[in-house]
Write a protein that holds these residues in place. Structure first.
Motif, PDB file in Angstrom:
ATOM      1  N   THR A 109      13.932 -19.523 -13.407  1.00  0.00           N
ATOM      2  CA  THR A 109      12.556 -20.008 -13.369  1.00  0.00           C
ATOM      3  C   THR A 109      12.156 -20.410 -14.774  1.00  0.00           C
ATOM      4  O   THR A 109      12.303 -19.629 -15.708  1.00  0.00           O
ATOM      5  CB  THR A 109      11.594 -18.909 -12.885  1.00  0.00           C
ATOM      6  OG1 THR A 109      12.028 -18.444 -11.618  1.00  0.00           O
ATOM      7  CG2 THR A 109      10.176 -19.453 -12.756  1.00  0.00           C
ATOM      8  N   LYS A 160       9.082 -22.185 -17.376  1.00  0.00           N
ATOM      9  CA  LYS A 160       7.646 -22.457 -17.496  1.00  0.00           C
ATOM     10  C   LYS A 160       7.365 -23.155 -18.818  1.00  0.00           C
ATOM     11  O   LYS A 160       8.023 -22.875 -19.824  1.00  0.00           O
ATOM     12  CB  LYS A 160       6.847 -21.158 -17.431  1.00  0.00           C
ATOM     13  CG  LYS A 160       6.959 -20.459 -16.101  1.00  0.00           C
ATOM     14  CD  LYS A 160       6.182 -19.183 -16.079  1.00  0.00           C
ATOM     15  CE  LYS A 160       6.370 -18.489 -14.737  1.00  0.00           C
ATOM     16  NZ  LYS A 160       5.592 -17.267 -14.653  1.00  0.00           N
ATOM     17  N   ARG A 193      11.357 -24.197 -10.543  1.00  0.00           N
ATOM     18  CA  ARG A 193      12.396 -23.350  -9.962  1.00  0.00           C
ATOM     19  C   ARG A 193      13.675 -24.176  -9.996  1.00  0.00           C
ATOM     20  O   ARG A 193      13.719 -25.269  -9.443  1.00  0.00           O
ATOM     21  CB  ARG A 193      12.033 -22.963  -8.537  1.00  0.00           C
ATOM     22  CG  ARG A 193      10.793 -22.077  -8.501  1.00  0.00           C
ATOM     23  CD  ARG A 193      10.389 -21.718  -7.094  1.00  0.00           C
ATOM     24  NE  ARG A 193      10.034 -22.935  -6.362  1.00  0.00           N
ATOM     25  CZ  ARG A 193       9.978 -23.012  -5.037  1.00  0.00           C
ATOM     26  NH1 ARG A 193      10.252 -21.976  -4.303  1.00  0.00           N
ATOM     27  NH2 ARG A 193       9.639 -24.143  -4.452  1.00  0.00           N
ATOM     28  N   GLY A 232      14.284 -23.419 -17.325  1.00  0.00           N
ATOM     29  CA  GLY A 232      14.923 -22.891 -16.119  1.00  0.00           C
ATOM     30  C   GLY A 232      16.437 -23.053 -16.139  1.00  0.00           C
ATOM     31  O   GLY A 232      17.170 -22.147 -15.722  1.00  0.00           O
TER      32      GLY A 232
END
Length: 132
Positions: free
Chosen positions: A11, A13, A20, A84
């Motif tokens: 994951t 950010k 994802r 990710g």
């Protein structure tokens, strides 16, 4: 017997974007939200940014990337995908941690847009002062 294909998950950010990311052994295909990576990202710079973890770890063309993104803009989503991919590569080989850490790919970039304050035009910009 059907054998489950090996997939690695991470994951990522960045800003307000969340990605994802799944890696599976393949030829280097990049699919973001069901569209080819080149079409989705649009700019070559963002495509290079997404490929950076593979380049640094000498794994270009070894994995297919499937990513689902939401939130933020294209630039933030590209950063989230890069984050990710780096985290998923750790699942592939934990020995890659020093290389990825040294290049800052495992650290979530904490910079986000500052909220607007009351009595101001934007986050910090006040209204223009008029003496008369």
């Amino acid at each position: 017997m059907v054998m489950e294909a090996v997939r690695y998950y991470g994951t990522g950010k960045r800003k307000n974007a969340v990605a994802r990311v799944w890696l599976k052994p393949g030829t280097g295909n990049l699919v973001i939200n069901g569209r080819p990576g080149e079409k989705y990202l649009g700019r070559r710079l963002l495509l290079h940014m997404v490929q950076q973890p593979f380049v640094l770890t000498n794994r270009v063309g070894q994995f297919d990337v499937i990513a689902r993104c939401h939130g933020g803009g294209i630039s933030g989503q590209a950063g989230a995908i890069r984050h990710g991919i780096a985290k998923a590569l750790l699942e592939v080989d934990p020995e890659l941690r020093p290389i990825l850490r040294r290049n800052g790919l495992l650290t979530r970039d904490p910079r986000v847009k500052e909220r607007k304050k009351y009595g101001r035009k934007r986050a910090r910009r006040g209204f223009q002062f008029s003496k008369r």
